[in-house]
Design a protein around this motif. Sequence first.
Motif, PDB file in Angstrom:
ATOM      1  N   ALA A 207      16.962  19.981  24.715  1.00  0.00           N
ATOM      2  CA  ALA A 207      16.291  20.282  23.453  1.00  0.00           C
ATOM      3  C   ALA A 207      14.912  20.843  23.757  1.00  0.00           C
ATOM      4  N   ILE A 208      14.628  22.000  23.193  1.00  0.00           N
ATOM      5  CA  ILE A 208      13.335  22.667  23.342  1.00  0.00           C
ATOM      6  C   ILE A 208      12.656  22.590  21.975  1.00  0.00           C
ATOM      7  N   ILE A 209      11.576  21.828  21.874  1.00  0.00           N
ATOM      8  CA  ILE A 209      10.990  21.527  20.573  1.00  0.00           C
ATOM      9  C   ILE A 209       9.504  21.863  20.566  1.00  0.00           C
ATOM     10  N   LYS A 210       9.084  22.538  19.529  1.00  0.00           N
ATOM     11  CA  LYS A 210       7.678  22.873  19.351  1.00  0.00           C
ATOM     12  C   LYS A 210       6.874  21.592  19.124  1.00  0.00           C
ATOM     13  N   ASP A 211       5.711  21.524  19.759  1.00  0.00           N
ATOM     14  CA  ASP A 211       4.892  20.311  19.692  1.00  0.00           C
ATOM     15  C   ASP A 211       4.636  19.851  18.259  1.00  0.00           C
ATOM     16  N   GLU A 212       4.361  20.793  17.379  1.00  0.00           N
ATOM     17  CA  GLU A 212       3.990  20.415  16.010  1.00  0.00           C
ATOM     18  C   GLU A 212       5.137  19.748  15.259  1.00  0.00           C
ATOM     19  N   MET A 213       6.371  19.958  15.721  1.00  0.00           N
ATOM     20  CA  MET A 213       7.519  19.301  15.080  1.00  0.00           C
ATOM     21  C   MET A 213       7.551  17.809  15.377  1.00  0.00           C
ATOM     22  N   LEU A 214       6.837  17.395  16.404  1.00  0.00           N
ATOM     23  CA  LEU A 214       6.885  16.003  16.847  1.00  0.00           C
ATOM     24  C   LEU A 214       5.794  15.147  16.237  1.00  0.00           C
ATOM     25  N   GLN A 215       5.084  15.689  15.269  1.00  0.00           N
ATOM     26  CA  GLN A 215       3.996  14.952  14.622  1.00  0.00           C
ATOM     27  C   GLN A 215       4.489  14.319  13.321  1.00  0.00           C
ATOM     28  N   ASP A 216       3.979  13.107  13.047  1.00  0.00           N
ATOM     29  CA  ASP A 216       4.243  12.417  11.778  1.00  0.00           C
ATOM     30  C   ASP A 216       5.724  12.219  11.501  1.00  0.00           C
ATOM     31  N   LEU A 217       6.473  11.805  12.509  1.00  0.00           N
ATOM     32  CA  LEU A 217       7.892  11.521  12.301  1.00  0.00           C
ATOM     33  C   LEU A 217       8.049  10.158  11.629  1.00  0.00           C
ATOM     34  N   PRO A 218       9.095   9.980  10.850  1.00  0.00           N
ATOM     35  CA  PRO A 218       9.297   8.695  10.170  1.00  0.00           C
ATOM     36  C   PRO A 218       9.370   7.534  11.158  1.00  0.00           C
ATOM     37  N   LYS A 219       8.736   6.425  10.805  1.00  0.00           N
ATOM     38  CA  LYS A 219       8.705   5.261  11.690  1.00  0.00           C
ATOM     39  C   LYS A 219       9.968   4.414  11.592  1.00  0.00           C
ATOM     40  N   SER A 220      10.825   4.723  10.638  1.00  0.00           N
ATOM     41  CA  SER A 220      12.027   3.905  10.419  1.00  0.00           C
ATOM     42  C   SER A 220      13.201   4.321  11.296  1.00  0.00           C
ATOM     43  N   ILE A 221      13.037   5.402  12.077  1.00  0.00           N
ATOM     44  CA  ILE A 221      14.142   5.889  12.901  1.00  0.00           C
ATOM     45  C   ILE A 221      14.317   4.978  14.111  1.00  0.00           C
ATOM     46  N   PRO A 222      15.556   4.605  14.465  1.00  0.00           N
ATOM     47  CA  PRO A 222      15.780   3.816  15.684  1.00  0.00           C
ATOM     48  C   PRO A 222      15.150   4.488  16.905  1.00  0.00           C
ATOM     49  N   THR A 223      14.684   3.690  17.826  1.00  0.00           N
ATOM     50  CA  THR A 223      13.896   4.173  18.957  1.00  0.00           C
ATOM     51  C   THR A 223      14.568   5.322  19.708  1.00  0.00           C
ATOM     52  N   MET A 224      15.839   5.163  20.042  1.00  0.00           N
ATOM     53  CA  MET A 224      16.523   6.177  20.844  1.00  0.00           C
ATOM     54  C   MET A 224      16.843   7.438  20.061  1.00  0.00           C
ATOM     55  N   MET A 225      16.730   7.394  18.755  1.00  0.00           N
ATOM     56  CA  MET A 225      17.010   8.566  17.922  1.00  0.00           C
ATOM     57  C   MET A 225      15.741   9.324  17.545  1.00  0.00           C
ATOM     58  N   ARG A 226      14.601   8.866  18.058  1.00  0.00           N
ATOM     59  CA  ARG A 226      13.317   9.502  17.773  1.00  0.00           C
ATOM     60  C   ARG A 226      12.978  10.502  18.878  1.00  0.00           C
ATOM     61  N   TYR A 227      12.767  11.739  18.518  1.00  0.00           N
ATOM     62  CA  TYR A 227      12.358  12.731  19.520  1.00  0.00           C
ATOM     63  C   TYR A 227      11.046  12.327  20.180  1.00  0.00           C
ATOM     64  N   GLU A 228      10.188  11.682  19.413  1.00  0.00           N
ATOM     65  CA  GLU A 228       8.896  11.256  19.929  1.00  0.00           C
ATOM     66  C   GLU A 228       9.048  10.308  21.113  1.00  0.00           C
ATOM     67  N   THR A 229      10.061   9.456  21.061  1.00  0.00           N
ATOM     68  CA  THR A 229      10.320   8.518  22.161  1.00  0.00           C
ATOM     69  C   THR A 229      10.540   9.271  23.465  1.00  0.00           C
ATOM     70  N   HIS A 230      11.373  10.284  23.403  1.00  0.00           N
ATOM     71  CA  HIS A 230      11.737  11.026  24.615  1.00  0.00           C
ATOM     72  C   HIS A 230      10.608  11.941  25.057  1.00  0.00           C
ATOM     73  N   SER A 231       9.870  12.473  24.102  1.00  0.00           N
ATOM     74  CA  SER A 231       8.740  13.337  24.435  1.00  0.00           C
ATOM     75  C   SER A 231       7.648  12.560  25.164  1.00  0.00           C
ATOM     76  N   LYS A 232       7.308  11.390  24.637  1.00  0.00           N
ATOM     77  CA  LYS A 232       6.227  10.600  25.231  1.00  0.00           C
ATOM     78  C   LYS A 232       6.588  10.063  26.613  1.00  0.00           C
ATOM     79  N   ASN A 233       7.872   9.977  26.908  1.00  0.00           N
ATOM     80  CA  ASN A 233       8.318   9.394  28.174  1.00  0.00           C
ATOM     81  C   ASN A 233       8.961  10.421  29.108  1.00  0.00           C
ATOM     82  N   ASN A 234       8.720  11.713  28.843  1.00  0.00           N
ATOM     83  CA  ASN A 234       9.250  12.772  29.702  1.00  0.00           C
ATOM     84  C   ASN A 234      10.762  12.634  29.886  1.00  0.00           C
ATOM     85  N   SER A 235      11.455  12.247  28.813  1.00  0.00           N
ATOM     86  CA  SER A 235      12.917  12.050  28.808  1.00  0.00           C
ATOM     87  C   SER A 235      13.353  10.974  29.798  1.00  0.00           C
ATOM     88  N   LEU A 236      12.461  10.037  30.106  1.00  0.00           N
ATOM     89  CA  LEU A 236      12.762   8.964  31.059  1.00  0.00           C
ATOM     90  C   LEU A 236      12.573   7.583  30.420  1.00  0.00           C
TER      91      LEU A 236
END
Length: 362
Positions: A207-236
């Motif tokens: 997945a190639i995602i523009k940085d601005e898409m990763l801002q202000d995502l809903p907090k109710s999404i399960p951890t593994m389904m949040r793009y922010e989770t994978h972005s902050k952890n370099n997909s690790l």
Amino acid sequence: MGNRAFNFNAGPAALPLEVLQRAQEEFVDFKGIGMSIMEISHRSAEYEQVHNETQELLKRIFGIPNGYQILFLQGGASTQFAMIPMNFLKAGKVGSYVLTGAWAEKAIQEAKLFGEVAIAASSAEQKFMKIPDLSEIKLDPNSAYLHVTSNETIEGAQFQAFPETGNIPLIADMSSDILSRPVDVSKFSMIYAGAQKNLGPSGVTVAIIKDEMLQDLPKSIPTMMRYETHSKNNSLYNTPPAYSIYMVNLVLKWIEEQGGLSVIEKNNIEKAGLIYSAIDQSGGFYRGPVDTGSRSPMNITFRLQNEELEKQFVKESEKNGFVGLKGHRSVGGLRASTYNAVPYASCKALADFMADFQSRNS
């Protein structure tokens, strides 16, 4: 290797022989560490080097500008059908989709579980045998995004150009034609693709995602389904599909060795041209159902006069070393998937077989 099949599978699909041979050489002992890359920790320096290098290779080859994240995810493109609306389709917004075939339809059905969906354009009336003209796309100004499927693997239709969406994010499922041609990535807010067609084996989705898409995502999404989770952890964040990512690394190096995407595109056009010419010059013995302006160079679909003759074609082709020419079960017919790794010689062999089959059955 003379015993290699003529592999026209739609996915998992052919991999470059050079890539398989290199992987074979490193399979037991990766770079002298005494272990296979499948055996080592994803936190190890050896694996992280492969992981980060793969991101850099993709960025360079695909011309990804600054301001984008490259994520390695699991669950295939089908999981992205749900993750996209979960993350981006906020209350009061509309998820807009171009309906072009079976895979676009699956994405739409998932999005409807999470919010309001609008069909911005559709080729259903044409039985998905033609990509809608860009002028036909009617985009709701309240759209959270516009989603397109760049290449429909089952029907064999491809976007030859992409819509301008202004301030509305453009998202593309490029699972079956990513890296088959140069693309202006900056037009897209997200591009995603299952690896098992042009990138490598199954198991990893890019997945190639523009940085601005990763801002202000809903907090109710399960951890593994949040793009922010994978972005902050370099997909690790959790154990990645390490071997699949390693194979993507080798495929990307192979693409560079071929001369990059301009050369890859030229080769793909030439390969597909052999088979489309066999169809078009058959005097109606073979019929290509897709509108010529929407034809895919990745998935070439064609029909014969009746299903019995199609079954005979498949049976005889298999005896001659061809694999994967039976059309998808949902549409029938015949299909040759000519992804990047399918050699010119295989396409020439198929065109010759088609001519011979016609001469014996006309």
